[in-house]
Motif scaffolding. Structure first.
Motif, short mmCIF file in Angstrom:
data_model
loop_
_atom_site.label_atom_id
_atom_site.label_comp_id
_atom_site.label_asym_id
_atom_site.label_seq_id
_atom_site.Cartn_x
_atom_site.Cartn_y
_atom_site.Cartn_z
N VAL A 1 0.85 -1.19 0.00
CA VAL A 1 0.00 0.00 0.00
C VAL A 1 0.88 1.24 0.00
N SER A 2 0.58 2.16 -0.89
CA SER A 2 1.27 3.45 -0.87
C SER A 2 0.29 4.50 -1.37
N GLY A 3 0.58 5.72 -1.04
CA GLY A 3 -0.29 6.79 -1.48
C GLY A 3 0.15 8.11 -0.91
N ALA A 4 -0.47 9.17 -1.38
CA ALA A 4 -0.19 10.51 -0.89
C ALA A 4 -1.49 11.28 -0.84
N PHE A 5 -1.64 12.09 0.18
CA PHE A 5 -2.84 12.90 0.35
C PHE A 5 -2.40 14.36 0.38
N ARG A 6 -3.05 15.18 -0.41
CA ARG A 6 -2.67 16.59 -0.48
C ARG A 6 -3.48 17.42 0.51
N PRO A 7 -2.85 18.41 1.12
CA PRO A 7 -3.56 19.29 2.07
C PRO A 7 -4.74 19.97 1.39
N GLY A 8 -5.83 20.06 2.11
CA GLY A 8 -7.01 20.75 1.59
C GLY A 8 -7.89 19.92 0.70
N ASP A 9 -7.47 18.71 0.38
CA ASP A 9 -8.26 17.83 -0.49
C ASP A 9 -8.99 16.79 0.34
N LEU A 10 -10.22 16.51 -0.06
CA LEU A 10 -10.97 15.41 0.54
C LEU A 10 -10.58 14.15 -0.21
N THR A 11 -10.18 13.13 0.52
CA THR A 11 -9.76 11.87 -0.09
C THR A 11 -10.66 10.76 0.43
N ALA A 12 -11.19 9.95 -0.47
CA ALA A 12 -12.05 8.84 -0.08
C ALA A 12 -11.37 7.53 -0.42
N LEU A 13 -11.44 6.59 0.51
CA LEU A 13 -10.97 5.23 0.27
C LEU A 13 -12.20 4.41 -0.12
N MET A 14 -12.14 3.77 -1.27
CA MET A 14 -13.28 2.99 -1.71
C MET A 14 -12.84 1.58 -2.04
N GLY A 15 -13.72 0.64 -1.79
CA GLY A 15 -13.42 -0.75 -2.10
C GLY A 15 -14.48 -1.66 -1.51
N LEU A 16 -14.36 -2.92 -1.83
CA LEU A 16 -15.31 -3.91 -1.34
C LEU A 16 -15.21 -4.06 0.17
N SER A 17 -16.25 -4.59 0.76
CA SER A 17 -16.24 -4.91 2.18
C SER A 17 -15.11 -5.90 2.44
N GLY A 18 -14.30 -5.62 3.45
CA GLY A 18 -13.18 -6.50 3.78
C GLY A 18 -11.91 -6.21 3.01
N ALA A 19 -11.91 -5.15 2.19
CA ALA A 19 -10.73 -4.84 1.37
C ALA A 19 -9.59 -4.22 2.18
N GLY A 20 -9.88 -3.73 3.40
CA GLY A 20 -8.83 -3.15 4.23
C GLY A 20 -8.91 -1.64 4.40
N LYS A 21 -10.02 -1.03 4.03
CA LYS A 21 -10.15 0.43 4.14
C LYS A 21 -10.01 0.90 5.60
N THR A 22 -10.78 0.30 6.48
CA THR A 22 -10.73 0.69 7.89
C THR A 22 -9.37 0.32 8.49
N THR A 23 -8.83 -0.82 8.12
CA THR A 23 -7.51 -1.22 8.63
C THR A 23 -6.46 -0.20 8.22
N LEU A 24 -6.49 0.24 6.98
CA LEU A 24 -5.54 1.25 6.52
C LEU A 24 -5.71 2.55 7.30
N MET A 25 -6.95 3.00 7.47
CA MET A 25 -7.17 4.23 8.23
C MET A 25 -6.70 4.08 9.68
N ASP A 26 -6.96 2.91 10.28
CA ASP A 26 -6.52 2.68 11.65
C ASP A 26 -5.00 2.70 11.76
N VAL A 27 -4.31 2.14 10.78
CA VAL A 27 -2.85 2.16 10.78
C VAL A 27 -2.35 3.60 10.61
N LEU A 28 -2.91 4.33 9.66
CA LEU A 28 -2.49 5.72 9.43
C LEU A 28 -2.74 6.59 10.66
N ALA A 29 -3.88 6.36 11.31
CA ALA A 29 -4.25 7.18 12.47
C ALA A 29 -3.54 6.73 13.75
N GLY A 30 -2.86 5.57 13.71
CA GLY A 30 -2.17 5.08 14.90
C GLY A 30 -3.09 4.38 15.87
#
Length: 168
Positions: A23-52
């Motif tokens: 997994v890699s990516g970049a988020f720009r300041p001031g932009d709304l970024t949405a993670l999209m994917g199937l249920s169980g794809a890891g969206k919440t896991t990724l956010m939890d890892v990023l948020a600590g």
């Protein structure tokens, strides 16, 4: 997955489930970024890892913020996280919920007048001013509607003045 410790003769096999890989990516300041994917794809896991918010298991890789390695101690002060489930005290008003969040989460050098002003601005921003004195209540029983509770969840995070906000 195999983990190598020392030389080949001291190989330790460890069964580890990889929840995210490559997994890699970049988020720009001031932009709304949405993670999209199937249920169980890891969206919440990724956010939890990023948020600590992931405390167990193994996390490999780098998380950079403005070109610097993320330090969780300081990151927690600039980030907000709105969970999917709205958890609020049912016996307080909307205003009291926001006031408590502001008093607990804003730095001590922010004076009382500024805190109150900030609460008022956030209430106006998320259209909670008409509900100022409404009791939060229990979901599905009394108090705020589901939509109003979600706006309160967002407002509780916004009064902490985060630079980054995660929304499940």
């Amino acid at each position: 997955m195999f983990m190598l410790a020392g030389n080949e003769s001291s190989r330790i096999e460890e069964d580890r489930l990889e929840l995210l890989k490559g997994v890699s990516g970049a988020f720009r300041p001031g932009d709304l970024t949405a993670l999209m994917g199937l249920s169980g794809a890891g969206k919440t896991t990724l956010m939890d890892v990023l948020a600590g918010r992931k405390t167990g298991g193994y996390i490999d890789g780098r998380i950079m913020i403005s070109g610097y390695q993320k330090k969780q101690e300081t990151f927690a002060h600039i980030a907000g996280y709105c969970e999917q489930t709205d958890i609020h005290s049912p016996h307080v008003t909307v205003y009291e919920s926001l006031q408590l969040s502001a008093w607990l989460r804003l730095p001590p050098e922010v004076n009382t007048a500024t805190r109150k002003m900030f609460v008022e601005e956030v209430m106006e921003l998320v259209d909670l001013t008409p509900l100022r004195e409404a009791l939060v209540g229990l979901p599905g029983v009394n108090g705020l509607s589901t939509e109003q509770r979600k706006r309160l969840t967002i407002a509780v995070e916004l009064v902490a003045n985060p630079s980054i906000i995660f929304m499940e």
